[in-house]
Design a protein around this motif. Structure first.
Motif, PDB file in Angstrom:
ATOM      1  N   UNK A 103       0.969  -1.161  -0.101  1.00 15.83           N
ATOM      2  CA  UNK A 103      -0.156  -0.031  -0.083  1.00 15.83           C
ATOM      3  C   UNK A 103       0.787   1.295  -0.129  1.00 15.83           C
TER       4      UNK A 103
ATOM      5  N   UNK B  76       5.932  -3.558   9.016  1.00 16.01           N
ATOM      6  CA  UNK B  76       4.898  -4.800   8.833  1.00 16.01           C
ATOM      7  C   UNK B  76       3.883  -4.394   7.566  1.00 16.01           C
TER       8      UNK B  76
ATOM      9  N   UNK C 185       1.454  -2.321   7.942  1.00 16.48           N
ATOM     10  CA  UNK C 185       0.164  -1.942   8.604  1.00 16.48           C
ATOM     11  C   UNK C 185      -0.014  -0.695   8.938  1.00 16.48           C
TER      12      UNK C 185
ATOM     13  N   UNK D  44      -1.895   3.848  14.816  1.00 10.51           N
ATOM     14  CA  UNK D  44      -2.399   4.971  15.489  1.00 10.51           C
ATOM     15  C   UNK D  44      -1.321   5.047  16.432  1.00 10.51           C
TER      16      UNK D  44
ATOM     17  N   UNK E  44     -12.451   4.393   7.773  1.00  6.54           N
ATOM     18  CA  UNK E  44     -12.517   3.507   9.268  1.00  6.54           C
ATOM     19  C   UNK E  44     -12.286   4.644  10.114  1.00  6.54           C
TER      20      UNK E  44
ATOM     21  N   UNK F  16     -12.208   4.407  13.451  1.00  6.30           N
ATOM     22  CA  UNK F  16     -11.192   4.000  14.523  1.00  6.30           C
ATOM     23  C   UNK F  16      -9.748   4.196  14.059  1.00  6.30           C
ATOM     24  N   UNK F  17      -9.392   4.448  12.784  1.00  5.63           N
ATOM     25  CA  UNK F  17      -8.089   4.597  12.465  1.00  5.63           C
ATOM     26  C   UNK F  17      -7.756   6.150  12.207  1.00  5.63           C
TER      27      UNK F  17
ATOM     28  N   UNK G 229       1.894   7.165  26.632  1.00  7.10           N
ATOM     29  CA  UNK G 229       0.687   6.725  25.703  1.00  7.10           C
ATOM     30  C   UNK G 229       0.118   8.121  25.447  1.00  7.10           C
TER      31      UNK G 229
ATOM     32  N   UNK H 158      -9.943  11.847  20.289  1.00  6.58           N
ATOM     33  CA  UNK H 158      -9.980  10.502  20.967  1.00  6.58           C
ATOM     34  C   UNK H 158      -9.452   9.557  20.333  1.00  6.58           C
TER      35      UNK H 158
ATOM     36  N   UNK I  46      -7.637   5.906  18.978  1.00  7.23           N
ATOM     37  CA  UNK I  46      -7.228   4.474  19.562  1.00  7.23           C
ATOM     38  C   UNK I  46      -5.673   4.250  19.380  1.00  7.23           C
TER      39      UNK I  46
ATOM     40  N   UNK J  70      -2.509   2.882  19.339  1.00  3.27           N
ATOM     41  CA  UNK J  70      -1.896   1.335  19.195  1.00  3.27           C
ATOM     42  C   UNK J  70      -1.484   0.812  20.617  1.00  3.27           C
ATOM     43  N   UNK J  71      -1.770  -0.577  20.804  1.00  5.87           N
ATOM     44  CA  UNK J  71      -1.341  -0.853  22.014  1.00  5.87           C
ATOM     45  C   UNK J  71       0.199  -1.045  22.338  1.00  5.87           C
TER      46      UNK J  71
ATOM     47  N   UNK K  27       3.414   2.321  24.757  1.00  8.19           N
ATOM     48  CA  UNK K  27       3.173   2.316  26.149  1.00  8.19           C
ATOM     49  C   UNK K  27       4.179   3.178  26.784  1.00  8.19           C
TER      50      UNK K  27
END
Lengths: 408, 504
Positions: free
Chosen positions: A143, A266, A268, A271, A292, A294-295, A333, A342, A344, A346-347, A350
């Protein structure tokens, strides 16, 4: 100043005419390279990628893993002539509306095929919203654009070519410009002989896109010192660099979770909440392009190969140095998310509490990903007779009529 | 903020169940005796393993060469790894080792020596990142006691054919054992506790068995994520927030999870308070979760003892649980084709987590179910559903098979080969992938043309290989050649041979 700028275009036309006449004489006998660029084997007229990473498997053929992991799917198989034609097109300002900008203006070979700017500048002279990404290893891309809105190089290039602020041309003008330059018709004939058997055959858009794709897909950078380490030469990296590599792939810094070898991406969308430059409105990124919500604030994970060459960093160049870019990830974070957004996040974002020393080591390691051994030569002369412009960003100027200096 | 998002997640999680749960009363129990044996279990994994029955189960071993390196207390394990050749066995004596060990070589056995119950201890002191990192194929890590690291205990990045066994991992960071992007591995007989994410986490991997482990006091006990053909069997999983998880995590480059067998485990009293890192996916897990299947397909739950989990015994759900993560348009969110065979379930849902209790209260319930499917899948199956208190299983049919016993292991009978192509010509790849940066066939690039080198060396590839390792200046009009000693002798010879036969 204003008065001078009024004259400037005319001065440049004169300069271009003088230069053009000289160049045209030399350009009349351009013969496209019949050899594949380094990194490719000529197999019956098709340049096939050959690389040590092809020795290795990769899980689910995804091309992500560790040191000895195979590559993801890629583009190759173009002819040597198509690749070389793409090289001429890439550097030729004749592709822009007013002859002031070439692909290479924002993707300069000496700047890691980026432009050294936080936000790129096109024909309009205004800074765009985002920075120009490096083109190294785009053969492996799935992409394109920071917001992942294009699925192929052919689709991608139509963005900058036709954007009114970037190269500002349009399909009709592009075809007219190139078809009016006899040398280009000759070179396209060399690249697609069967399509040009008839004397009145015209250059087509799909050929232009293919040639530029062919050239860009030849920009392979997989011979860095890191790669020597990956293939088994332990001494390729210094001790501090190895420490940096271990920080990079540790589950504390977690860099390798998204910047995954062998391409160090990767591919992908993530966020991560990096800031835009002061005063710029928040860039929604992939939520806009992919629809989308949430992106929101999500961007494609960029490859880190040749990253030391492409400062400043992030989608709009907020960070001047690799050190600042690395330090972002230990800032907490969402620490730079504007009030009222607000996201989302990325996990993997941190609070790793990286020490100053660890950040230094990360920068040491990132510098081992530099490899320009297959950097292509810049053409000394262009089929349009125009002068390469990529080392002089956004010069004003005018494309010569018919590609031929107007005083003839 | 975080608490609210947990509650929101759980409300969404059970809202579907509420709707479905009201849709009908439990039908009368049907007593019947099967007159015919049920069909055999089939799956893509079973098909892939077809024809290899009879092989010794989990016969995977790390090849050894006879080389032995002994590391004593006070010495460095990493120094031993640096000195080791593929096939070496590194024996670590009891003692305390304060380091990160990274193994970027193939076929290394890192093995603790246990004396009178004393293990070699890898001590992170809360400062070091990971205890053991490996990227090589065929790595064994065993008999270590790992504690106080910030990141992971044992982490693999793309190594295949791995064995991680007999380790203690205590109070260590994010994941206890985390093989990632690997194929064919065994995680067995480890005792893992006090982990703030998953104690054992199989991420983006294929053909991994997680067996005979004891896993407790962690947020997630065992997690199989974006992986295929995994067997989770005979583990003792207790006092975690959630016991055993099979997940698709959205946004990863490998998008699928499937063919996961969760079999014969003790999944007991997983009621630990959730102490996950804010923002992590597992921070959404309600305390008291036994088994949680999120978006993972073809999961079989068979023969487990699932008791005392205070919220729900088995939860099947979609990405609505992961409300704090961005969606991935390329990831399919549903837990397709769930198969719930016979399990022993008792005392689940007795004291639901606050968020779950709130949802249950709206349904005039106070106890959580044994099994909930929040999506209401219509392609699931279950045996003897009357035995359990369920929500959302109305469309489940009776499973056509009653056991997966025909799968003894999902590890492969033969190790994954180190190279993807049998007939790959390494010399060709090096010539075009490295040498061609300076040498073109018939024209001058940076160095002299290959044709000229061919004329000079003819039948002498050794000469080229030797020169390339240690070049000396030969031509005034050419720049110095950089040494190619980063390529080993065999590789340089292969490239030299190829260079001599190139024709264009």
């Amino acid at each position: 100043m204003k008065q001078f700028s009024l004259y400037l275009p005319w001065l440049l036309v004169l300069a271009a005419c003088t230069y053009g006449r000289w160049a045209l004489a030399g350009a009349s006998d351009i013969v496209l390279n019949e050899n594949c660029p380094p990194g490719f084997q000529n197999s019956d007229g098709h340049c096939k990628l050959r690389n040590l990473y092809q020795m290795y498997p990769s899980l689910e053929n995804a091309g992500v893993g560790g040191l000895k992991t195979g590559l993801p799917a890629y583009r190759d198989g173009f002819s040597p002539q198509q690749i070389d034609l793409g090289r001429y097109l890439f550097f030729d300002p004749a592709l822009s509306a007013d002859g002031t900008v070439s692909c290479a203006s924002c993707h300069q070979p000496d700047r890691g095929f980026a432009d050294g700017r936080g936000r790129s500048v096109g024909v309009s002279g205004e800074a765009m919203r985002r920075s120009a990404p490096s083109l190294w290893n785009v053969a492996f891309g799935q992409r394109f654009f920071w917001d992942a809105r294009a699925g192929s190089l052919e689709e991608q290039m139509q963005g900058p070519l036709y954007d009114e602020h970037e190269m500002a041309t349009n399909p009709e003008q592009l075809l007219r410009s190139l078809n009016d330059i006899p040398m280009y018709r000759e070179l396209f004939r060399q690249a697609w002989p069967r399509d040009f058997e008839s004397a009145d055959a015209q250059i087509r858009l799909d050929q232009i896109y293919s040639a530029l794709t062919a050239f860009q897909a030849s920009l392979i950078s997989l011979n860095s010192r890191y790669d020597q380490y990956a293939h088994g030469y332990a001494d390729a990296l210094t001790e501090p660099e190895k420490e940096g590599m271990n920080v990079f792939r540790s589950f504390v810094a977690r860099c390798a979770e998204c910047h995954t070898p062998p391409l160090f991406t990767n591919q992908q969308i993530a966020v991560i909440g990096t800031p835009d430059p002061e005063g710029m409105p928040f860039d929604p990124g992939a939520s806009e392009s992919l629809g989308e919500p949430t992106l929101r604030g999500g961007f494609k994970v960029p490859s880190l190969r040749n990253i030391a060459l492409t400062a400043p960093y992030m989608h709009s160049g907020r960070f001047e140095t690799l050190r600042e870019a690395a330090a972002f990830y230990t800032g907490g974070r969402g620490h730079a998310v504007p009030a009222g957004e607000e996201l989302k996040i990325h996990w993997h974002i941190w609070e790793p509490n990286l020490s100053d020393e660890e950040l230094d080591r990360l920068v040491d390691f990132l510098q081992t990903l530099t490899d320009e051994s297959f950097k292509p030569a810049e053409p000394l002369e262009l089929p349009s007779g125009m002068r390469p412009v990529h080392n002089t960003i956004a010069l004003e100027g005018v494309i010569p009529e018919n590609g031929v200096p107007s005083d003839e | 903020m975080n608490k609210i998002s947990i509650i929101t997640g759980a409300v969404i999680l059970l809202a579907g169940g509420y709707y479905l749960g009201k849709s009908g009363q439990q039908p009368a129990t049907v007593i019947k005796v099967d007159s015919q044996p049920k069909a055999a279990f089939t799956s893509t994994g079973v098909e892939e393993m077809a024809g290899v029955q009879g092989a010794t189960v989990r016969s995977l071993v790390t090849p050894t060469s006879g080389e032995l390196i002994v590391v004593k207390d006070g010495e460095s394990i990493q120094d031993a790894v640096v000195a080791a050749s593929p096939g070496a066995v590194i024996k670590v004596m009891p003692g305390t080792y304060k380091e990160t060990v990274y193994i970027d070589k193939d076929n290394i056995t890192l093995s603790g020596v246990i004396e009178q119950g004393k293990y070699p201890i890898l001590e992170g002191e809360g400062l070091r990142n990971d205890a053991v990192l490996y990227s090589g194929n065929g790595v064994t890590v065993e008999n270590l006691y790992i504690t106080h690291y910030k990141g992971n205990g044992i982490m693999g990045q793309a190594g295949n054919n791995f064995i991680i066994r007999n380790n203690f991992i205590v109070d260590t960071g994010v994941y206890g054992i985390f093989p990632q992007l690997g194929k064919n591995g065994i995680v067995s007989h480890n005792i893992v506790s006090g982990i703030e994410d998953a104690a054992i986490y199989v991420g983006m991997s294929d053909h991994v068995d997680v067996v005979f482990n004891q896993v407790f006091d962690s947020v997630a006990g065992i997690e199989i994520e974006n992986s295929r053909h995994s067997l989770v069997e005979s583990n003792f999983v207790y006092n975690n927030t959630g016991g055993i998880l099979a997940f698709v995590t959205p946004g990863l480059p490998i998008k699928t999870c499937g063919d996961v067998l969760i079999r014969n485990n003790f999944i007991v009293d997983n009621n630990h308070e959730n102490f996950a890192i804010p923002g992590s996916l597992v921070s959404n897990i309600p305390a008291g979760t036994g088994v949680l299947v999120m978006a993972c397909d073809d999961v079989v739950v068979e023969g487990n003892i699932i008791t005392g989990n205070n919220s729900v015994g088995i939860t099947l759900t979609d990405f609505s649980l992961a409300g704090n993560a961005a969606n991935d348009p390329d990831s399919e969110p549903n837990p397709n084709r769930p198969r719930i065979l016979n399990n022993i379930m008792q005392d689940n849902g007795n004291d639901p987590a606050p968020a779950v209790r709130a949802v249950l209260a709206a349904m005039l319930e106070t106890t959580g179910p044994d099994i909930v499917d929040t999506v209401g899948m219509d392609d699931g199956c279950i045996l003897n559903p009357e035995r359990y208190r369920t929500i959302g299983l109305d469309k489940y049919t009776e499973c056509e098979f009653s056991t997966t016993a025909n799968v003894a292991s999902y590890t492969l009978p033969e190790p994954v080969p180190a190279r993807s192509m049998e007939d790959v010509d390494k010399g060709k790849l090096v010539y075009y992938g490295v040498c061609a940066g300076c040498h073109a066939y018939g024209s001058r690039m940076v160095g002299p043309p290959t044709q000229i080198i061919q004329a000079l060396y003819m039948d002498n590839p050794e000469g080229i290989a030797e020169y390339a390792a240690n070049p000396v200046k030969k031509r005034e009009d050419y720049p110095d050649m950089p040494p190619q000693s980063h390529l080993d002798d065999e590789t340089r010879m292969a490239a030299a041979r190829y260079m001599l036969k190139v024709t264009n």
